[in-house]
Design a protein around this motif. Structure first.
Motif, mmCIF file in Angstrom:
data_model
loop_
_atom_site.group_PDB
_atom_site.id
_atom_site.type_symbol
_atom_site.label_atom_id
_atom_site.label_comp_id
_atom_site.label_asym_id
_atom_site.label_seq_id
_atom_site.Cartn_x
_atom_site.Cartn_y
_atom_site.Cartn_z
ATOM 1 N N VAL A 133 0.860 -1.180 0.000
ATOM 2 C CA VAL A 133 0.000 0.000 0.000
ATOM 3 C C VAL A 133 0.897 1.232 0.000
ATOM 4 O O VAL A 133 1.981 1.245 0.612
ATOM 5 N N ALA A 134 0.456 2.262 -0.711
ATOM 6 C CA ALA A 134 1.223 3.504 -0.810
ATOM 7 C C ALA A 134 0.497 4.620 -0.070
ATOM 8 O O ALA A 134 -0.685 4.860 -0.328
ATOM 9 N N PRO A 135 1.158 5.321 0.850
ATOM 10 C CA PRO A 135 0.558 6.529 1.413
ATOM 11 C C PRO A 135 0.467 7.604 0.340
ATOM 12 O O PRO A 135 1.119 7.504 -0.705
ATOM 13 N N LEU A 166 -5.943 2.760 4.257
ATOM 14 C CA LEU A 166 -4.682 3.135 4.900
ATOM 15 C C LEU A 166 -3.897 4.150 4.075
ATOM 16 O O LEU A 166 -3.033 4.852 4.600
ATOM 17 N N SER A 167 -4.186 4.235 2.786
ATOM 18 C CA SER A 167 -3.420 5.140 1.926
ATOM 19 C C SER A 167 -3.706 6.601 2.231
ATOM 20 O O SER A 167 -2.903 7.472 1.896
ATOM 21 N N GLY A 219 -5.747 7.046 7.987
ATOM 22 C CA GLY A 219 -4.651 7.740 8.657
ATOM 23 C C GLY A 219 -4.946 9.208 8.874
ATOM 24 O O GLY A 219 -4.518 9.800 9.880
ATOM 25 N N THR A 220 -5.685 9.829 7.956
ATOM 26 C CA THR A 220 -6.035 11.233 8.118
ATOM 27 C C THR A 220 -7.038 11.409 9.253
ATOM 28 O O THR A 220 -6.941 12.350 10.047
ATOM 29 N N GLY A 221 -8.007 10.511 9.350
ATOM 30 C CA GLY A 221 -8.922 10.552 10.484
ATOM 31 C C GLY A 221 -8.190 10.357 11.803
ATOM 32 O O GLY A 221 -8.488 11.016 12.812
ATOM 33 N N THR A 225 3.635 7.258 8.571
ATOM 34 C CA THR A 225 4.019 7.006 9.953
ATOM 35 C C THR A 225 2.953 6.212 10.696
ATOM 36 O O THR A 225 3.267 5.399 11.579
ATOM 37 N N TYR A 226 1.695 6.411 10.330
ATOM 38 C CA TYR A 226 0.601 5.773 11.048
ATOM 39 C C TYR A 226 0.273 4.368 10.550
ATOM 40 O O TYR A 226 -0.331 3.577 11.280
#
Length: 347
Positions: free
Chosen positions: A82-84, A151-152, A156-158, A299-300
């Motif tokens: 998976v890519a952020p 997760l991308s 993670g933003t939430g 990071t998350y």
């Protein structure tokens, strides 16, 4: 290959573009299995964020490594990853501190000269610092694969917003915004131990998801009526924390109006006028904290990934419409008209 490009406001097309190749030793070429359309993509779609005609678009994706450069150590062809939404080198001082979005060598997918996620393949710079490996078995589990795609960005933003809002066990939290990020903010607040979560939203399909994700109360009012409703639910005090996931003047005014004295607002809505909703004098007098910004989701991911894999959290319900690559233009239209919450793309 085929990829999504933007030519102007409301002009999204799927076109033939050059195949990505390994250009630097640290690159990989990734075949996209899942991508999606983000609410922030709509600012470009509406003409409110500048884009060059023909520029790529899309920043959320996962897939399989097809080719790895000689300098890549952590990945090989066949790996599911998976890519952020921002690539980063993983070695600079900012990356070491966890602020991968400030990496001097980093960048956003779909920026000029880079591939976008809404296509058949992507060249990934600094693969070792950017990508996160997923269990190979997830590729055959459609629901899990969709959940992992969150997760991308949105999950993670939430989470970033919940941290900015100071969510802690036993706290009361309000969430302003019923889009995918706001709903993931509800999930994040629940995961971090919030005892009461008040979701602000008026679309039942979305507030139903909010309740499933952990919201204990729903407030459908807006403006002053929303402030009064939240105050009534909290004995007139307001909430310990507020997740602001919209980015407008009204949403920021609401967030600052419903947070209790000494509380914090975690803001992750892409700012579009929200600065005019910030009164530092009021914040000073009431000791209100404001923290957030672009989420360093790389990071998350290691922290959130185990909970997605074991089913402790399942963000997949935020994807309520699935299209193939040819259906991406229609997906933008559906999200712009709010007939879809978040569109999943299966290239």
């Amino acid at each position: 290959m085929r990829a999504t490009v933007i030519h102007g406001p409301h002009d999204i097309r799927v076109e033939e573009v050059p195949d990505p190749t390994v250009q630097q030793p640290t690159d990989v070429v990734l075949r996209v299995l899942r991508a999606c359309i983000c609410g922030s993509d709509l600012w470009a779609y509406r003409g409110e964020s500048a884009r060059q005609p023909g520029q790529r678009i899309g920043h959320e994706f996962l897939g399989v490594v097809e080719e790895a450069g000689p300098g890549v150590n952590g990945f090989a062809p066949g790996d599911l990853v998976v890519a952020p939404f921002v690539w980063s080198d993983g070695t600079c001082a900012y990356c070491a501190e966890g602020l991968t979005t400030s990496c001097p060598q980093g960048g956003f997918w779909g920026s000029v000269g880079s591939d976008g996620g809404q296509g058949e393949a992507v060249r990934v710079p600094f693969a070792d610092g950017t990508l996160v490996k997923l269990p190979a078995a997830a590729a055959s589990d459609d629901r899990l694969l969709t959940a992992l795609l969150a997760l991308s960005d949105v999950l993670g933003t939430g989470h970033h917003a919940a941290l900015g809002a100071g969510v802690r066990p036993g706290s009361t939290v309000a969430v302003v915004g019923d889009g995918a990020v706001g709903l993931c903010g509800v999930m994040a607040a629940k995961r971090l131990g919030a005892e009461r979560i008040i979701a602000l939203g008026r679309h039942q399909a979305r507030t139903d998801i909010a309740r499933a994700f952990g919201a204990t109360d729903v407030v459908a009012e807006r403006g002053d009526a929303a402030l009064a409703a939240v105050r009534e639910l909290t004995r007139g005090e307001g909430t310990h924390g507020v997740i602001e996931a919209v980015g407008t003047e009204q949403s920021m005014r609401t967030a600052l109006g419903i947070v209790r004295d000494g509380g914090s607002v975690g803001y992750v809505g892409v700012p579009h006028g929200s600065g005019t909703g910030v009164d530092l004098g009021v914040m000073f007098d009431r000791n209100i904290g404001l923290r957030g910004g672009v989420a360093p989701v790389r990071t998350y991911i290691p922290d959130l990934l185990p909970d997605v894999l074991d089913g402790t959290i399942d963000p997949s319900p935020v994807f309520d419409l699935t299209v193939g690559l040819d259906g991406v233009p229609g997906g933008y239209k559906a999200m712009d008209e709010r007939t879809a919450l978040k569109v999943l793309v299966t290239p």
